[in-house]
Design an enzyme around this catalytic site. Structure first.
Site, mmCIF file in Angstrom:
data_model
loop_
_atom_site.group_PDB
_atom_site.id
_atom_site.type_symbol
_atom_site.label_atom_id
_atom_site.label_comp_id
_atom_site.label_asym_id
_atom_site.label_seq_id
_atom_site.Cartn_x
_atom_site.Cartn_y
_atom_site.Cartn_z
ATOM 1 N N ARG A 33 0.973 -1.436 -0.061
ATOM 2 C CA ARG A 33 -0.119 -0.036 -0.645
ATOM 3 C C ARG A 33 0.930 1.080 -0.346
ATOM 4 N NH1 ARG A 33 -2.193 3.102 4.635
ATOM 5 N NH2 ARG A 33 -2.976 4.871 4.100
ATOM 6 N N ARG A 70 -9.094 19.200 6.579
ATOM 7 C CA ARG A 70 -7.975 19.625 6.712
ATOM 8 C C ARG A 70 -7.417 21.079 7.616
ATOM 9 N NH1 ARG A 70 -4.404 15.683 7.705
ATOM 10 N NH2 ARG A 70 -5.088 13.588 6.386
ATOM 11 N N LYS A 217 -13.198 3.434 0.483
ATOM 12 C CA LYS A 217 -12.423 2.951 2.155
ATOM 13 C C LYS A 217 -13.512 3.380 2.688
ATOM 14 C CE LYS A 217 -8.603 4.691 3.138
ATOM 15 N NZ LYS A 217 -7.453 4.905 3.721
ATOM 16 N N THR A 275 -6.613 -0.399 10.276
ATOM 17 C CA THR A 275 -6.286 0.588 11.031
ATOM 18 C C THR A 275 -5.450 -0.036 12.952
ATOM 19 O OG1 THR A 275 -7.715 2.451 9.786
ATOM 20 C CG2 THR A 275 -6.787 3.299 12.425
#
Length: 477
Positions: A33, A70, A217, A275
């Site tokens: 990944r 963000r 995701k 995660t």
């Protein structure tokens, strides 16, 4: 004994030497990944080239950033805040607009219009929480709920609000086109909310005539709410528990994980759990008992793959982390049974589904050592993987990208063959490969699932025979 659960390992361009990637591959890694949020194009290209130098069987997956908010940049020290502090937030489309004590900027110019008074805003995976207490003249006013430091380019979650963010950022589009040029295998799109997010990517891939597959995701409530329509438009799913755990209450995550895994299995879609699976191994040589239980629980749920992030990207014990995951997988897989009676949905080839089910059932009733298939698209391999059989599935693929796609499917081990190989002799070639690697012997019983009309037409028959009988027949033809 080979593990059936696949391992995805995140690789950083700061540590991507050929020998390092080879050590992870030998320890049990199946998919590399690349996190585009932390990797330049030059660095990502080095990871791809070094991975390909190790083995063409390793699949490569790149993450896009997706529709996220963000903070903009701050100075190195960040912005210290205390409980009860009053802050001003504003939206901007200029990522270089610096945030400061007087105003914290968020990289979404529409945030003022979409965020109501009374909701919580969470920064940096929830480390800083604040409540919106008012809004005026393009500014949101917030009261800080806990002390900490706000730093630049950190994630911002607003759990109660569905924001109308674009599916792709400009950088996402650049990374998708780069992935096409580099002939990668998977794009894992972050913060998938509904099918529209996936269709934006698919338009680009279709225009480029790319075979890259999309992994969705699931990281927010919107994605959970629309999981059924997402499954209709995605190749696979990653349950990304980091942001999901920020958006939802912690006790909900195991329930959502279990439900999504079950839906993916029923839909024949590869599913990855991600995660902090072995997070302590970033700094320690052994996982905690809680982490071992977490990985084991995912494998008990029959996921296709488990993922390592910081453990392999920046940790002190990356190889040991992959080895630990491999050991856990091997131990737990001995305790789980096939799920032959799973209610398969989204079936587009009923014959292949029934043959796959029969093959797995035969492996439970007879002393079968393996299932052999050939495949043009990987469909038969994915069907077999969905039933989570106890015996390995060895697939002969006529396209290299299909061989790598199956690196993400439970219990499937793929080899490449030139397309001119006659489909009725695929079992002979596969048996030769497996005998040379000492995975099968002449007296072993195998199940062959094949197609009488070529691999492109799908499976049409199942045969159960000893290896020696199949070899003798092939030699006499």
């Amino acid at each position: 004994m080979e593990k059936k659960t696949k391992i995805v390992a995140t690789i950083s361009d700061r540590h991507c030497e050929v020998d390092f990637i080879r050590s992870l591959y030998e320890a049990g890694m199946n998919v590399v990944r690349i996190n585009s949020a932390h990797t330049s194009f030059e660095g990502a290209t080095a990871i791809v080239e070094n991975t390909r130098a190790v083995s063409e069987k390793i699949a490569i997956l790149v993450d896009t950033k997706g529709p996220e908010i963000r903070t903009t940049r701050t100075d190195d020290a960040g912005i210290p805040v205390e409980e009860g502090d009053q802050l001003t937030l504003r939206g901007t489309d200029d990522n270089e607009q610096p945030s400061s004590r007087s105003c914290i900027y968020l990289n979404d110019k529409n945030v003022f219009d979409e965020v109501p008074v009374g909701v919580d805003v969470l920064i940096d995976d929830g480390d800083i929480a604040m409540e919106i207490t008012g809004k005026s003249d393009g500014a949101l006013f917030a009261r800080v709920k806990n002390s900490g430091t706000i730093k630049g380019h950190k994630s911002v979650n607003i759990p109660a609000v569905h924001l109308h963010l674009p599916a792709l950022t400009e950088r996402d589009t650049e990374y998708i086109r780069w992935a096409v040029r580099m002939n990668l295998d998977f794009i894992a799109h972050s913060f998938v909310r509904h099918k529209g997010d996936l269709m934006e990517i698919q338009k680009i891939l279709d225009a480029e005539h790319s075979t890259i597959k999309i992994i969705s995701k699931i990281e927010n409530q919107e994605g959970v709410d629309h999981i059924d329509e997402i499954l209709d438009h995605t190749y696979g799913v990653m349950v990304a528990r980091g942001d999901l755990g920020v958006e939802l209450n912690a006790e909900q995550i195991p329930i959502i994980q279990k439900d999504i895994v079950q839906k993916c299995i029923e839909s024949k879609k590869p599913v990855i759990i991600a995660t902090q699976m072995l997070h302590s191994m970033i700094g320690n040589p052994r996982p905690t008992r809680a982490e071992v239980s977490d990985v084991a629980n995912a494998i008990f749920q029959r996921v296709d793959a488990v993922m390592l992030s910081g453990e392999t990207a920046s940790g002190r014990y990356p190889v040991e982390a992959v080895q630990a995951m491999t050991r856990i997988a091997l131990a737990i897989e001995r305790q789980v049974a096939p799920i032959i009676d799973v209610n398969m949905v989204r079936i587009n080839n009923e014959i292949t589904a029934q043959l796959a089910r029969s093959a797995v059932r035969a492996c439970t009733n007879l002393p079968v050592k393996a299932v052999l298939i050939d495949t043009l698209s990987g469909r038969t391999g994915r069907y077999l993987a969905a039933f989570r059989g106890e015996k390995p599935v060895y697939a002969l693929c006529y396209r290299k990208h299909v061989m790598r796609e199956l690196a993400l499917s439970y219990g499937v081990y793929a080899e490449y063959a030139e397309p001119e190989i006659a489909h009725d002799r695929f079992s002979y070639q596969m048996l030769q490969i497996l005998e040379r690697s000492h995975k099968l012997s002449n007296d072993d019983l195998v199940v062959v699932v094949g197609g009488s009309f070529g691999a492109a037409k799908g499976a049409s028959f199942m045969e159960i025979s000893k290896v020696i009988h199949l070899l003798n027949r092939a030699m006499s033809e």
